[in-house]
Design an enzyme around this catalytic site. Sequence first.
Site, PDB file in Angstrom:
ATOM      1  N   CYS A   1      42.240  -6.473 -24.668  1.00 37.78           N
ATOM      2  CA  CYS A   1      43.221  -5.581 -24.057  1.00 37.78           C
ATOM      3  C   CYS A   1      43.824  -6.199 -22.797  1.00 37.78           C
ATOM      4  O   CYS A   1      43.078  -6.582 -21.883  1.00 37.78           O
ATOM      5  CB  CYS A   1      42.539  -4.252 -23.715  1.00 37.78           C
ATOM      6  SG  CYS A   1      43.549  -3.142 -22.719  1.00 37.78           S
TER       7      CYS A   1
ATOM      8  N   TRP B   1      36.783   2.961 -28.447  1.00 40.57           N
ATOM      9  CA  TRP B   1      36.256   1.603 -28.336  1.00 40.57           C
ATOM     10  C   TRP B   1      34.738   1.688 -28.483  1.00 40.57           C
ATOM     11  O   TRP B   1      34.123   2.676 -28.058  1.00 40.57           O
ATOM     12  CB  TRP B   1      36.593   1.002 -26.962  1.00 40.57           C
ATOM     13  CG  TRP B   1      38.047   0.725 -26.734  1.00 40.57           C
ATOM     14  CD1 TRP B   1      38.965   1.578 -26.200  1.00 40.57           C
ATOM     15  CD2 TRP B   1      38.739  -0.495 -27.009  1.00 40.57           C
ATOM     16  NE1 TRP B   1      40.199   0.970 -26.127  1.00 40.57           N
ATOM     17  CE2 TRP B   1      40.088  -0.312 -26.613  1.00 40.57           C
ATOM     18  CE3 TRP B   1      38.362  -1.728 -27.541  1.00 40.57           C
ATOM     19  CZ2 TRP B   1      41.046  -1.311 -26.744  1.00 40.57           C
ATOM     20  CZ3 TRP B   1      39.312  -2.725 -27.666  1.00 40.57           C
ATOM     21  CH2 TRP B   1      40.639  -2.518 -27.274  1.00 40.57           C
TER      22      TRP B   1
ATOM     23  N   THR C   1      40.508   4.859 -23.334  1.00 41.40           N
ATOM     24  CA  THR C   1      41.110   3.577 -22.970  1.00 41.40           C
ATOM     25  C   THR C   1      40.189   2.719 -22.108  1.00 41.40           C
ATOM     26  O   THR C   1      39.306   3.221 -21.417  1.00 41.40           O
ATOM     27  CB  THR C   1      42.440   3.797 -22.220  1.00 41.40           C
ATOM     28  OG1 THR C   1      42.181   4.494 -20.987  1.00 41.40           O
ATOM     29  CG2 THR C   1      43.420   4.603 -23.067  1.00 41.40           C
ATOM     30  N   VAL C   2      40.432   1.424 -22.164  1.00 42.25           N
ATOM     31  CA  VAL C   2      39.830   0.451 -21.258  1.00 42.25           C
ATOM     32  C   VAL C   2      40.955  -0.147 -20.414  1.00 42.25           C
ATOM     33  O   VAL C   2      42.101  -0.201 -20.884  1.00 42.25           O
ATOM     34  CB  VAL C   2      39.101  -0.669 -22.038  1.00 42.25           C
ATOM     35  CG1 VAL C   2      37.849  -0.151 -22.686  1.00 42.25           C
ATOM     36  CG2 VAL C   2      40.009  -1.333 -23.075  1.00 42.25           C
TER      37      VAL C   2
ATOM     38  N   TYR D   1      55.458  -3.823 -25.896  1.00 43.81           N
ATOM     39  CA  TYR D   1      55.034  -2.686 -26.715  1.00 43.81           C
ATOM     40  C   TYR D   1      56.234  -1.868 -27.174  1.00 43.81           C
ATOM     41  O   TYR D   1      56.255  -1.352 -28.296  1.00 43.81           O
ATOM     42  CB  TYR D   1      54.056  -1.803 -25.934  1.00 43.81           C
ATOM     43  CG  TYR D   1      52.664  -2.379 -25.850  1.00 43.81           C
ATOM     44  CD1 TYR D   1      51.672  -1.989 -26.743  1.00 43.81           C
ATOM     45  CD2 TYR D   1      52.334  -3.336 -24.894  1.00 43.81           C
ATOM     46  CE1 TYR D   1      50.403  -2.511 -26.685  1.00 43.81           C
ATOM     47  CE2 TYR D   1      51.065  -3.873 -24.821  1.00 43.81           C
ATOM     48  CZ  TYR D   1      50.095  -3.461 -25.720  1.00 43.81           C
ATOM     49  OH  TYR D   1      48.835  -3.999 -25.660  1.00 43.81           O
TER      50      TYR D   1
END
Length: 346
Positions: free
Chosen positions: A47, A80, A114-115, A178
């Site tokens: 990521c 995740w 999220t990370v 993105y």
Amino acid sequence: MTQGTYVEDEFQRDTTYIEDRVTTDGAGEHEWPAEPGRYRLVVARACPWANRAIIVRRLLGLEDAISMGLCGPTHDSDSWTFDLDPDGLDPVLGIPRLKDAYEKRFPGYPRGITVPALVDIASGRVVTNDFAPMTLDFSTQWREHHRAGAPDLYPEPLREEMDVVMRRVYTEVNNGVYRCGFAGTQAAYEDAYERLFTALDWLEERLADRRYLMGETITEADVRLFTTLARFDAVYHGHFKCNRSKLTEMPVLWAYARDLFQTPGFGDTTDVVQIKSHYYEVHRDINPTGVVPAGPDLTGWGTPHGREALGGRPFGDGTPPGPPAPAERVPTAHNPLVGADGLVRR
């Protein structure tokens, strides 16, 4: 995990994060104190937003103050996971999914998992996943715990200009790729494509006569741009249709990216195998087969870049970080330029 919605077929990232911060004394509302050993930084090398946290933590020497948990490169729609660890459990938090830390604090957490995320180890609760202020706080709120010789990645005299530069890098480049990749129509894609390469042309010009984005030394602005450039040819050029030019065909940015890659803290945190695995295997709406490309050849990242001619001191009055801890080294099989000591070979 990419959070976003579509407005008139244009991808718009969901930027609603847990806004708690870790500050020097944790005295404010929604603030936690900067206590060494209290938090675990959960990341995935794949990521780009997490990669910036990995780089900043390493440059500042916060490894002993903030431990790091590594998720695998792929995830399902749920979370995740810690599939790289024995038995699929994070060895410190004891959980198989990062979602468990979110749910511990916010039962039924409604947004994406999220990370990077900071987790309070004792309670097992997520503290924040707000990646943009997180790394700035590493620089400003954790200063007492920096290594000797740590660089100033957010120097006060440059902050006003830096904030403007970083905002453009984020909207047009970091998130711009993105917007290309997830565009819902041809028109939305072409608009995103034009904005992205307009910004990259601006960066080519800005970096033509200065070694780093803010001048003579590395700052957080460079960290934020690097994580997109490191993924450009391997992922964004083809997978996200950002194909006017490869990074290797943009001479200034290619030399600048190699300069950073060869600087301790940057290339030695870059795992291209995991990067490709994540994008090509997870984004089945873009790549239905899940086939991961074999290329590109990474050896060019180790070639001379010539940026020394512009002068500058990468770490200012500081020094480069030492080799990464053995448990945090990128496998040579995943990055052939990383040596046995975990550093990039030139």
